[in-house]
Design a protein around this motif. Sequence first.
Motif, mmCIF file in Angstrom:
data_model
loop_
_atom_site.group_PDB
_atom_site.id
_atom_site.type_symbol
_atom_site.label_atom_id
_atom_site.label_comp_id
_atom_site.label_asym_id
_atom_site.label_seq_id
_atom_site.Cartn_x
_atom_site.Cartn_y
_atom_site.Cartn_z
ATOM 1 N N THR A 145 60.678 16.378 139.451
ATOM 2 C CA THR A 145 59.533 16.892 138.811
ATOM 3 C C THR A 145 58.631 15.915 138.267
ATOM 4 N N GLU A 146 58.866 14.766 138.147
ATOM 5 C CA GLU A 146 58.028 13.638 137.775
ATOM 6 C C GLU A 146 58.595 12.116 137.664
ATOM 7 N N ILE A 147 57.659 11.440 137.520
ATOM 8 C CA ILE A 147 58.088 9.857 137.591
ATOM 9 C C ILE A 147 57.492 9.325 136.206
ATOM 10 N N THR A 148 58.119 8.444 135.616
ATOM 11 C CA THR A 148 57.655 7.920 134.348
ATOM 12 C C THR A 148 57.248 6.380 134.507
ATOM 13 N N LEU A 149 56.211 6.067 134.148
ATOM 14 C CA LEU A 149 55.467 4.638 134.252
ATOM 15 C C LEU A 149 55.442 3.764 132.830
ATOM 16 N N ASP A 150 56.065 2.478 133.191
ATOM 17 C CA ASP A 150 55.851 1.729 131.962
ATOM 18 C C ASP A 150 54.437 1.043 131.913
ATOM 19 N N LEU A 151 53.598 1.284 131.059
ATOM 20 C CA LEU A 151 52.040 0.964 131.078
ATOM 21 C C LEU A 151 51.825 -0.174 130.264
ATOM 22 N N GLY A 152 52.900 -0.929 129.822
ATOM 23 C CA GLY A 152 52.925 -2.065 128.717
ATOM 24 C C GLY A 152 52.174 -1.570 127.602
ATOM 25 N N TYR A 153 52.245 -0.344 127.551
ATOM 26 C CA TYR A 153 51.656 0.225 126.076
ATOM 27 C C TYR A 153 52.676 0.879 125.249
ATOM 28 N N TYR A 154 52.213 1.131 124.066
ATOM 29 C CA TYR A 154 53.304 1.862 123.036
ATOM 30 C C TYR A 154 54.058 3.044 123.428
ATOM 31 N N THR A 155 53.429 3.741 124.371
ATOM 32 C CA THR A 155 53.972 4.962 125.013
ATOM 33 C C THR A 155 53.839 4.815 126.489
ATOM 34 N N ASP A 156 54.765 5.598 127.267
ATOM 35 C CA ASP A 156 55.025 5.570 128.692
ATOM 36 C C ASP A 156 53.884 6.562 129.167
ATOM 37 N N GLY A 157 53.793 6.462 130.503
ATOM 38 C CA GLY A 157 52.819 7.533 131.305
ATOM 39 C C GLY A 157 53.707 8.404 132.198
ATOM 40 N N ILE A 158 53.251 9.550 132.288
ATOM 41 C CA ILE A 158 54.051 10.511 132.994
ATOM 42 C C ILE A 158 53.220 11.063 134.252
ATOM 43 N N VAL A 159 53.689 10.944 135.406
ATOM 44 C CA VAL A 159 53.030 11.496 136.451
ATOM 45 C C VAL A 159 53.924 12.747 136.982
ATOM 46 N N ARG A 160 53.178 13.883 137.032
ATOM 47 C CA ARG A 160 53.916 15.220 137.680
ATOM 48 C C ARG A 160 54.042 15.272 139.081
ATOM 49 N N LEU A 161 54.890 15.956 139.619
ATOM 50 C CA LEU A 161 54.918 15.906 140.963
ATOM 51 C C LEU A 161 53.478 16.486 141.694
ATOM 52 N N GLU A 162 52.893 17.432 141.224
ATOM 53 C CA GLU A 162 51.880 17.959 141.890
ATOM 54 C C GLU A 162 50.471 17.001 141.662
ATOM 55 N N ASP A 163 50.644 15.840 140.880
ATOM 56 C CA ASP A 163 49.757 15.032 140.664
ATOM 57 C C ASP A 163 50.011 13.498 141.338
ATOM 58 N N ILE A 164 51.224 13.496 142.278
ATOM 59 C CA ILE A 164 51.376 12.256 142.955
ATOM 60 C C ILE A 164 50.468 12.260 144.171
ATOM 61 N N THR A 165 50.521 13.282 145.114
ATOM 62 C CA THR A 165 49.880 13.218 146.408
ATOM 63 C C THR A 165 49.712 14.822 146.979
#
Length: 363
Positions: free
Chosen positions: A37-57
């Motif tokens: 349902t989602e992917i997790t991104l390392d942003l080089g930030y103190y917290t991670d980024g989340i991209v939900r499936l519907e927000d990918i393409t």
Amino acid sequence: MEDMKTMADYAAELEASFRKINVGDMLEGTVIGISETEITLDLGYYTDGIVRLEDITDDPAFSIKNDIEMGQMVSATVLKRDDGAGHILMSMKEASAVLAWDKLKMMMEKQENVTVKVTDITKGGVVAFLEGVRGFIPASKISLEYVEEAELEKYLHQNLEVRVINVEEENKRLVLSARDILKEAADAERAKKVSNVEVGLVTEGVVEILKPYGAFVNLGNGLSGLLHISQICQNRIKHPGVVLKEGQTVKVKITEIKDGKLSLSMKALEDVVDHSFQELHDLVPALSKPDRKRLCQYIDAFDEDPGRKYTKRHILSLIGISKSSFYACLKNASYGMHDEAKDLQDEEDIKVIQEVIDYKGYP
């Protein structure tokens, strides 16, 4: 030996991890987690980024398991600074929309070839996504030939190599073409084949299309040429259809090759037959007056019927000479459109002679 990080490096990373991030910012991140349902991104930030499936393409052919890889670098736009679980909610789709149009324009300028997958059939063509943007491939641009509406279905889920031919960001319009690539390949192949053809070559072909100015003749092996109306026969004709019909097999001579195009002539071959009329008396010195008369009648008939082609056997049979003279002349003849001075069966020769005599009504 691994590179050792300095205190300055750690200081830079620490500062980056506490930088201010706002909604709408576009960030790059490394994929460190993939679920259904989602992917997790390392942003080089103190917290991670989340991209939900519907927000990918929006691409219906997209598969989160097959198209996203661990360690992959992606761009995403910040939707919310906190998704309620302490993560930054992001959208790859919005980031693509910003970046894609510039990339698509660059593809068009460079005439870059790319492979896309047909995801849908629509009126007048098919749909494929490129850089996350919905692209349209018109039926006239799918193949070298126009693809009829009923035939579009066979392209569904097929991969096509295409080029971007029109980009209108303001109208969200993207047009792709496979035909441009196919035509370039076909032109290159044709040029290669034409380079192996020489002026003066005599060959057979099939009349494909009749036009007021001439006929296009398919010579086989992917080659065709123009038989201009002035090169069809000795007599002036108003339209090629007076002599030719589509699907008819004709013998032609290649008279010119220019810019990869072949010019053909049937008239040049008739010149050879005309020349044979002048030599017939030398080849058949024992002609009687009736035979000579038949010869003159034959020449007149030929002028009235320029579309009919004759071999040596036709010419000799039409003047009504004896069978023994016929074979003697056939053996020594050096003119005509075909080299038929070979060992022939009596039955075959007699049949040809009789057919031609019946056709012209000679006794």
